[in-house]
Write a protein that holds these residues in place. Structure first.
Motif, PDB file in Angstrom:
ATOM      1  N   GLU A 208      33.842  29.409  52.455  1.00 29.61           N
ATOM      2  CA  GLU A 208      34.362  30.250  51.373  1.00 29.61           C
ATOM      3  C   GLU A 208      33.564  31.552  51.267  1.00 29.61           C
ATOM      4  N   LEU A 209      32.254  31.453  51.408  1.00 32.30           N
ATOM      5  CA  LEU A 209      31.419  32.649  51.314  1.00 32.30           C
ATOM      6  C   LEU A 209      31.699  33.601  52.465  1.00 32.30           C
ATOM      7  N   TYR A 225      30.114  43.317  41.278  1.00 33.44           N
ATOM      8  CA  TYR A 225      30.505  41.962  40.889  1.00 33.44           C
ATOM      9  C   TYR A 225      30.910  41.984  39.424  1.00 33.44           C
ATOM     10  N   VAL A 226      32.099  41.505  39.129  1.00 35.57           N
ATOM     11  CA  VAL A 226      32.637  41.529  37.767  1.00 35.57           C
ATOM     12  C   VAL A 226      32.794  40.093  37.296  1.00 35.57           C
ATOM     13  N   HIS A 227      32.194  39.780  36.148  1.00 44.39           N
ATOM     14  CA  HIS A 227      32.293  38.434  35.594  1.00 44.39           C
ATOM     15  C   HIS A 227      32.903  38.536  34.208  1.00 44.39           C
ATOM     16  N   PRO A 264      45.392  41.573  38.645  1.00 43.77           N
ATOM     17  CA  PRO A 264      44.974  42.633  39.563  1.00 43.77           C
ATOM     18  C   PRO A 264      46.184  43.365  40.140  1.00 43.77           C
ATOM     19  N   ALA A 265      46.117  44.691  40.166  1.00 42.41           N
ATOM     20  CA  ALA A 265      47.221  45.493  40.698  1.00 42.41           C
ATOM     21  C   ALA A 265      47.278  45.352  42.215  1.00 42.41           C
ATOM     22  N   PRO A 266      48.472  45.469  42.802  1.00 43.30           N
ATOM     23  CA  PRO A 266      48.605  45.271  44.258  1.00 43.30           C
ATOM     24  C   PRO A 266      47.722  46.189  45.090  1.00 43.30           C
ATOM     25  N   GLY A 267      47.524  47.435  44.659  1.00 43.50           N
ATOM     26  CA  GLY A 267      46.730  48.359  45.475  1.00 43.50           C
ATOM     27  C   GLY A 267      45.272  48.436  45.096  1.00 43.50           C
ATOM     28  N   ALA A 268      44.823  47.617  44.180  1.00 41.24           N
ATOM     29  CA  ALA A 268      43.441  47.694  43.715  1.00 41.24           C
ATOM     30  C   ALA A 268      42.492  47.047  44.717  1.00 41.24           C
ATOM     31  N   ASP A 269      41.294  47.615  44.822  1.00 40.89           N
ATOM     32  CA  ASP A 269      40.249  47.039  45.674  1.00 40.89           C
ATOM     33  C   ASP A 269      39.550  45.927  44.905  1.00 40.89           C
ATOM     34  N   ILE A 270      40.285  44.864  44.618  1.00 36.75           N
ATOM     35  CA  ILE A 270      39.793  43.760  43.802  1.00 36.75           C
ATOM     36  C   ILE A 270      40.032  42.449  44.526  1.00 36.75           C
ATOM     37  N   LEU A 271      38.975  41.665  44.653  1.00 35.31           N
ATOM     38  CA  LEU A 271      39.101  40.308  45.165  1.00 35.31           C
ATOM     39  C   LEU A 271      38.883  39.359  43.994  1.00 35.31           C
ATOM     40  N   LEU A 272      39.918  38.642  43.614  1.00 34.55           N
ATOM     41  CA  LEU A 272      39.841  37.717  42.488  1.00 34.55           C
ATOM     42  C   LEU A 272      39.383  36.352  42.998  1.00 34.55           C
ATOM     43  N   VAL A 273      38.348  35.791  42.366  1.00 35.81           N
ATOM     44  CA  VAL A 273      37.824  34.487  42.778  1.00 35.81           C
ATOM     45  C   VAL A 273      37.622  33.616  41.543  1.00 35.81           C
ATOM     46  N   ARG A 274      37.527  32.319  41.785  1.00 34.89           N
ATOM     47  CA  ARG A 274      37.069  31.373  40.772  1.00 34.89           C
ATOM     48  C   ARG A 274      36.175  30.375  41.507  1.00 34.89           C
ATOM     49  N   LYS A 275      34.864  30.572  41.400  1.00 38.97           N
ATOM     50  CA  LYS A 275      33.887  29.788  42.146  1.00 38.97           C
ATOM     51  C   LYS A 275      32.916  29.116  41.179  1.00 38.97           C
ATOM     52  N   PRO A 276      32.376  27.961  41.558  1.00 34.67           N
ATOM     53  CA  PRO A 276      31.348  27.330  40.723  1.00 34.67           C
ATOM     54  C   PRO A 276      29.956  27.903  40.970  1.00 34.67           C
ATOM     55  N   TRP A 277      29.869  28.971  41.747  1.00 35.15           N
ATOM     56  CA  TRP A 277      28.597  29.618  42.037  1.00 35.15           C
ATOM     57  C   TRP A 277      28.805  31.127  42.026  1.00 35.15           C
ATOM     58  N   PRO A 280      25.355  34.098  45.548  1.00 37.15           N
ATOM     59  CA  PRO A 280      25.608  34.846  46.782  1.00 37.15           C
ATOM     60  C   PRO A 280      26.523  36.048  46.577  1.00 37.15           C
ATOM     61  N   LEU A 281      27.427  35.961  45.613  1.00 36.42           N
ATOM     62  CA  LEU A 281      28.309  37.092  45.343  1.00 36.42           C
ATOM     63  C   LEU A 281      27.531  38.245  44.712  1.00 36.42           C
TER      64      LEU A 281
END
Length: 709
Positions: A208-209, A225-227, A264-277, A280-281
């Protein structure tokens, strides 16, 4: 001891409890976890036994989303699980009122793991604190209402709370931040302890990483990194996030967290995640944008990353304000106002701000420096020792030692937290040179006996590192001779306590020997005694009189033999006992009848110091009584109780005397509290350790004993 962890089951609450639980397990305690079934795999990764709250009637009991309305469910689930596991102590999290009520019914202690800042009313201070979000008194009152509702539903309304009008901390509340995040001058309530971040999270899945890293490498843009925390009815952040990360300089990894409805908008430089850690991000990012919850703030600072904060509700405004005050964050408002700066410009300015980054690195180093899990375990064990229901399980020593342990643990913790100030840029700028040099030498002396009494204590390494860092400074040699009146004793004390292979140490000894300082010339018997003690520690050749001769010429000996009519100076008498016995780590040269006479004199001094509220002197005299073969826990408990009563919630003794108690904050408080707190720490630490027996001890220093003979 059987310990049941029963925090909320989301990562921000669960992971710190697991960090403390793992350390307690390493110390030989039996630790288990009660939580929502979904938390089972994470708890298994932490290596702790797990029980699902659903099996005990707690379907929604440990969801922070429902914290206010599920107190009764928590109470019922915890009570049942604790009885089944025969728990001796509970560990829970803030916003969990059920375990507080369960602890009252079960008659066992409960420790609460808090957030990175204190949410409720301070004991004192805090005047002028900006009101970020709701005022403290409003937040405190609401929490007390929810607590009262839980007790009423559990049938406890007619029964007085075990903690009277201050129930929310339980038997101890562990804060995970740093004193810098509290309002300047504010004093935390009793039972509240700063322990540090309690950082733990499951290991990242390598595949995953790698997938995340591959995605980020496509554009090569700098990463933020956005939380996201919960929105609490506020404005949805996604329009602003899309604007920030579409066609701009940065790309974002956005952890959805407990927020809902990601857009997240289609053209945005955004990677949406849901991780228990998240560690590393954050390592992959240069800046962390957060709504201001404890988990991402602490994780960012531990990895030396600056912050941009955009708070909404709950703790978010309070912690965001603390980060802004500490200079480790930039403010990104979450609403569009006419005079609000362009968010993209705020983000870019924060990224470029080297001062912001350096302050974040400095605070991160403070947070990472100590063993926060060990400190949390220390507090939990101390709470257990002080509870009648867990003393047997803990294998406690006699109850009379409790004030000594409280004093030692509290004072050493304060020293650990604040010692770094002596070698910080602020300390070098704000403290006069000679007092700072003396304070570092006092700290080194404490480390010497700390290493004898508790060599495995993790706080020792941290404090010793401060001393050694200061000594390595190229400017330190000049500081030793900055004040001609104190230059020679300061140099000798340094040589006695510095590492034996140091070049500066050898040069210092050669210089003071050449100047004739290691001779009796011009010295009183007491001055000779102090000089001989440190010269022998340094292994330096000298022509000073023997310990026996110096004692016989001392104020104390002359008073006891009738050669002196006036009382000896109490402080001189105490230090005479210290130097003759290596602070209690070797037996005295005095015969038992002489020691008994000396103890009677010292006891009289102790009684007077208690009447007059002389904290610093009382601490020294209690240690002198121990060095003379007395039992201050049994005979001088009033002095120990006086010091324990004076000790603040964070472990300090706030001045030299009761009349001189300081209410100041910052540097003024440090200067007022430092020496007496250090004296108290050394006294309580050495008394807790015990003393050599009449036939010898592993703690004896052979070369000193031969020199004394």
């Amino acid at each position: 001891m059987n310990i049941l962890l029963c925090p909320h089951s989301s990562g921000g609450y669960l992971y710190p409890a697991l960090a403390a639980g793992r350390r307690l397990q390493q110390r030989g305690h039996r630790v288990s976890v009660l939580g929502q079934a979904a938390a089972g795999p994470v708890v298994a990764a932490a290596g702790l036994p797990f029980a699902a709250a659903e099996d005990f009637g707690g379907r929604r009991a440990f969801s922070p989303t429902w914290w206010g309305t599920t107190g009764l469910e928590q109470y019922q689930a915890v009570t049942r699980a604790a009885r089944q596991s025969r728990a001796d102590l509970l560990v829970t999290s803030v916003l969990c009122n059920g375990p507080l009520a369960a602890a009252e019914v079960l008659d066992i202690p409960v420790v609460v793991i808090g957030l990175s800042v204190h949410l409720w009313d301070y004991r004192s201070g805090g005047a002028g604190e900006p009101q970020w979000g709701r005022p403290r008194d409003n937040r405190t009152a609401e929490m007390l209402r929810w607590y009262a509702d839980t007790r009423e539903q559990a049938g406890l309304a007619a029964r007085p709370s075990r903690w009277a009008d201050s129930p929310l901390p339980g038997d101890a509340l562990l804060l995970r931040g740093d004193p810098l995040l509290e309002h300047p001058g504010a004093v935390l309530p009793a039972r509240v302890h700063q322990v540090g971040p309690l950082a733990w999270e499951p290991a990242a899945d390598p595949a995953e990483l790698e997938a995340v890293r591959a995605h980020l490498a496509r554009t090569g843009k700098p990463v933020v990194y956005v939380h996201l925390g919960r929105f609490f009815g506020g404005k949805n952040p996604w329009p602003r996030l899309n604007a920030l990360f579409t066609g701009g300089r940065f790309q974002a990894v956005v952890e959805q967290g407990r927020s809902t409805d990601p857009r997240p908008a289609p053209g945005a430089d955004i990677l949406l995640v849901r991780k228990p850690w998240m560690g590393p991000l954050i390592h992959s990012a240069g800046l962390v944008l957060t709504s201001g919850t404890s988990a991402p703030v602490l994780a960012a600072l531990l990895r030396r990353r600056p912050l941009a904060v955009s708070p909404n509700g709950s703790e978010q405004p309070l912690l965001s304000g603390a980060c802004l005050r500490a200079g480790v964050a930039a403010h990104l408002p979450n609403r569009d106002l006419p005079d609000t700066a362009d968010p993209a410009e705020v983000l870019a300015a924060a990224w470029r701000d080297e001062g912001l980054r350096e302050r974040a690195r400095a605070l991160g180093r403070r947070l990472a420096a100590g063993d926060s899990a060990g400190r949390a375990a220390d507090v939990i064990e101390r709470v257990a020792r002080q509870s009648p229901t867990t003393r047997e399980a803990m294998g406690m020593r006699r109850a009379g030692q409790a004030p000594v342990r409280q004093l030692a643990e509290g004072a050493l913790e304060w020293i650990r937290v604040h010692a770094g100030y002596l070698d910080s840029p602020a300390g070098r700028a704000e403290l006069p040179v000679t007092p700072r040099v003396k304070a570092l030498l006092q700290l080194a002396l404490l480390c010497r006996y700390w290493a004898k009494a508790a060599p495995a204590d993790p706080g020792l390494c941290e404090v010793r590192a401060t001393v050694e860092s200061a000594w390595r400074s190229p400017a330190y040699a000049g500081l030793l001779t900055a004040d001609p009146d104190y230059a020679r004793p300061i140099q000798l004390t340094y040589a006695a306590l510095a590492p034996a292979d140091g070049y500066l140490r050898r040069a210092v000894l050669d210089r003071i020997a050449a100047e004739g300082y290691l001779t009796p010339r011009g010295k009183t018997p007491y001055h000779q005694l102090a000089t001989r003690f440190f010269a022998d520690l340094a292994g330096a050749a000298h022509t000073l009189d023997s310990y026996q001769a110096l004692y016989e010429a001392s104020q104390l000996a002359r008073y006891l033999s009738g050669q002196r009519a006036d009382d000896p100076d109490p402080c001189v008498a105490a230090h005479t006992a210290f130097y003759l016995t290596d602070f209690g780590f070797r037996e005295s040269l005095l015969r038992e009848d002489a020691r008994e006479q000396a103890r009677r004199v010292v006891r009289r001094f102790i009684e007077r110091s208690v009447r007059q509220g002389e904290w610093d002197l009382a601490g020294k005299l209690v240690l002198a009584q121990h060095c003379l073969g007395g039992d201050p826990v049994g005979t001088d408990s009033a002095a120990l109780r006086m010091l324990a009563g004076a000790q603040t919630a964070d472990g300090a003794i706030p001045g030299r005397t009761a009349a001189g108690r300081t209410a100041a904050g910052g540097t003024a408080f440090f200067r007022a509290a430092y020496q007496t707190t250090l004296v108290t720490a050394m006294t309580a630490l050495i008394i807790s350790h015990g003393r050599p027996d009449d036939t010898g001890s592993a703690g004896r220093i052979p070369e000193l004993w031969r020199a004394a003979r």
